[in-house]
Design an enzyme around this catalytic site. Sequence first.
Site, short mmCIF file in Angstrom:
data_model
loop_
_atom_site.label_atom_id
_atom_site.label_comp_id
_atom_site.label_asym_id
_atom_site.label_seq_id
_atom_site.Cartn_x
_atom_site.Cartn_y
_atom_site.Cartn_z
N CYS A 26 0.84 -1.20 0.00
CA CYS A 26 0.00 0.00 0.00
C CYS A 26 0.88 1.25 0.00
O CYS A 26 1.82 1.35 0.80
CB CYS A 26 -0.89 -0.02 1.24
SG CYS A 26 -1.90 1.47 1.44
N CYS A 51 0.36 3.12 3.72
CA CYS A 51 0.81 2.55 5.00
C CYS A 51 1.87 1.46 4.86
O CYS A 51 2.33 0.93 5.85
CB CYS A 51 -0.38 2.02 5.79
SG CYS A 51 -1.12 0.52 5.09
N CYS A 84 -6.93 -5.11 -19.16
CA CYS A 84 -7.91 -4.08 -18.79
C CYS A 84 -7.29 -2.69 -18.61
O CYS A 84 -8.00 -1.70 -18.51
CB CYS A 84 -8.66 -4.49 -17.52
SG CYS A 84 -7.60 -4.64 -16.07
N CYS A 94 -7.30 -0.94 1.23
CA CYS A 94 -6.29 -1.53 2.11
C CYS A 94 -6.96 -1.90 3.43
O CYS A 94 -7.68 -1.08 4.03
CB CYS A 94 -5.17 -0.53 2.34
SG CYS A 94 -3.94 -1.08 3.55
N CYS A 146 -5.20 0.63 6.35
CA CYS A 146 -5.39 2.09 6.42
C CYS A 146 -6.61 2.60 5.67
O CYS A 146 -6.90 3.78 5.72
CB CYS A 146 -4.14 2.80 5.92
SG CYS A 146 -3.92 2.73 4.12
N HIS A 175 -8.11 3.62 -0.87
CA HIS A 175 -8.78 3.05 -2.05
C HIS A 175 -7.73 2.43 -2.96
O HIS A 175 -6.72 3.05 -3.29
CB HIS A 175 -9.54 4.15 -2.80
CG HIS A 175 -10.12 3.71 -4.10
ND1 HIS A 175 -11.21 2.88 -4.18
CD2 HIS A 175 -9.74 3.97 -5.37
CE1 HIS A 175 -11.50 2.65 -5.45
NE2 HIS A 175 -10.61 3.30 -6.20
N HIS A 178 -11.08 -2.15 -7.64
CA HIS A 178 -12.27 -2.99 -7.55
C HIS A 178 -11.91 -4.44 -7.81
O HIS A 178 -10.87 -4.73 -8.42
CB HIS A 178 -13.32 -2.53 -8.58
CG HIS A 178 -13.91 -1.20 -8.24
ND1 HIS A 178 -13.29 -0.02 -8.60
CD2 HIS A 178 -15.03 -0.86 -7.57
CE1 HIS A 178 -14.02 1.00 -8.16
NE2 HIS A 178 -15.09 0.52 -7.54
N ASP A 189 -14.16 -12.26 -12.91
CA ASP A 189 -13.77 -12.74 -14.24
C ASP A 189 -12.27 -13.02 -14.34
O ASP A 189 -11.67 -12.93 -15.40
CB ASP A 189 -14.20 -11.75 -15.32
CG ASP A 189 -13.58 -10.37 -15.14
OD1 ASP A 189 -12.80 -10.16 -14.18
OD2 ASP A 189 -13.86 -9.49 -15.97
N ARG A 246 -10.48 -11.09 -10.17
CA ARG A 246 -9.56 -10.12 -10.76
C ARG A 246 -9.57 -8.88 -9.88
O ARG A 246 -10.52 -8.10 -9.88
CB ARG A 246 -9.98 -9.76 -12.18
CG ARG A 246 -9.14 -8.61 -12.79
CD ARG A 246 -9.45 -8.37 -14.27
NE ARG A 246 -10.87 -8.18 -14.53
CZ ARG A 246 -11.45 -6.98 -14.70
NH1 ARG A 246 -10.76 -5.87 -14.62
NH2 ARG A 246 -12.74 -6.91 -14.97
N CYS A 277 -8.48 -5.54 -9.64
CA CYS A 277 -8.08 -4.52 -10.60
C CYS A 277 -7.66 -3.29 -9.79
O CYS A 277 -8.50 -2.64 -9.17
CB CYS A 277 -9.28 -4.23 -11.50
SG CYS A 277 -8.94 -3.14 -12.86
#
Length: 130
Positions: A39, A42, A57, A88, A91, A94, A97, A101, A109, A111
Amino acid sequence: MKTKEQLTPEQQRICLEQGTELPFSGKLLQQQGLGLYRCLLCNSRLFVSDTKFDAGCGWPSFYQPVSEQAIRYLDDYSLSRHRTEIRCGHCDSHLGHVFDDGPPPTGLRFCVNSVSLIFENQESGEIIEG
């Protein structure tokens, strides 16, 4: 742990405001070395390179995190459809997602925005911020 003041505007937008980097723009998308993905905020362990795969993707993709506790899952309806946001587990930064698949053995997955990660190369010791 990094503070908001230590982050670039793009890192703030993605990690703290649930933004998304442009596809195929992340520094870690093509990263091929052996190592650990951590991350950005943190430094917690999130993914190992053995679980990374090319999903086509535009974002680094992994089929499983290092542990169940590494990732937190949230329902996301921001695009008028249901998705599962990943953050995470330590902490709450973001990450991206998760989708169903992906390849075996999990079929998932994860992503992930490159910007939300640090790559620690186990062979050279090099640290790369996404």
